[in-house]
Scaffold this motif. Sequence first.
Motif, PDB file in Angstrom:
ATOM      1  N   TYR A  44       8.396 -11.059  -2.684  1.00  0.00           N
ATOM      2  CA  TYR A  44       9.343 -10.317  -2.015  1.00  0.00           C
ATOM      3  C   TYR A  44       8.243 -10.189  -0.507  1.00  0.00           C
ATOM      4  O   TYR A  44       6.946 -10.172  -1.286  1.00  0.00           O
ATOM      5  N   LYS A  95       6.105  -4.777   2.263  1.00  0.00           N
ATOM      6  CA  LYS A  95       6.866  -4.106   3.103  1.00  0.00           C
ATOM      7  C   LYS A  95       6.258  -2.588   3.353  1.00  0.00           C
ATOM      8  O   LYS A  95       5.600  -2.450   2.175  1.00  0.00           O
ATOM      9  N   GLN A 119       8.017  -4.163  -4.210  1.00  0.00           N
ATOM     10  CA  GLN A 119       8.381  -2.920  -2.845  1.00  0.00           C
ATOM     11  C   GLN A 119       8.668  -1.898  -3.898  1.00  0.00           C
ATOM     12  O   GLN A 119       8.852  -0.360  -3.362  1.00  0.00           O
ATOM     13  N   HIS A 120       9.050  -1.749  -4.761  1.00  0.00           N
ATOM     14  CA  HIS A 120       9.878  -0.939  -5.610  1.00  0.00           C
ATOM     15  C   HIS A 120       9.205   0.395  -6.361  1.00  0.00           C
ATOM     16  O   HIS A 120      10.037   0.408  -7.205  1.00  0.00           O
ATOM     17  N   ASN A 123       4.209   1.405  -1.775  1.00  0.00           N
ATOM     18  CA  ASN A 123       4.417   0.902  -2.982  1.00  0.00           C
ATOM     19  C   ASN A 123       3.456  -0.424  -3.381  1.00  0.00           C
ATOM     20  O   ASN A 123       1.874  -0.548  -2.825  1.00  0.00           O
ATOM     21  N   GLU A 138       2.042  -3.281  -0.603  1.00  0.00           N
ATOM     22  CA  GLU A 138       0.551  -2.508   0.362  1.00  0.00           C
ATOM     23  C   GLU A 138      -0.323  -2.029  -0.143  1.00  0.00           C
ATOM     24  O   GLU A 138      -1.327  -2.203   0.937  1.00  0.00           O
TER      25      GLU A 138
END
Length: 186
Positions: free
Chosen positions: A73, A76, A140-141, A155, A158
């Motif tokens: 991924y 984000k 991301q999660h 997350n 980041e």
Amino acid sequence: MIWLKDVIKDLKEIETITTEEFQNLSEEELIWKPAPDKWSIAECLQHIIIANTIYNKDINKRLQTAEVKTIEYPIKFSITGKLFLYAVDPKYKWKVPAPKIFKPIKDNKVLNGTETVKYFLKLQEEIIETAKKGCAYDHQHVHTYSPLSKLLKFNVGEQLYIMMRHTKRHINQALNVKTKLHKTAA
């Protein structure tokens, strides 16, 4: 888009710069301060050691219970992450005082610069391994929380990116100290 593989590349670059620029400095050079209220090279590295150790430990803890994914991924960024990144980014011109929890050590002194450089490089390796591991997860999660406040939630992707940019900021600071060190020696 920014990917964890980009973060890993930058983390390796930081490791190379640290090895080339600081590993062969003398103890005196590593703990030399350009002014009493300024950090030495070792203190810049120690600040990153303190912050990144806390965050890396939390990331690894969160990844233990995360869901493994077969695709990578992109990173984000949340609004909080973007704001935090702005303040720690190497290009940010204003000095942001380090929170007390992240200060190099009591009385703002590092007594063993050589050991600090060694530990910094060891920690960089650990963070690179964490980032590689993070590639296999839905980063991301999976969220981490800042020790400064539970309201600061990021997350994993980041958080690793912020850590890398913050580290670059202080590597640049340490390089500036090295430049001043050599000017005073001349």
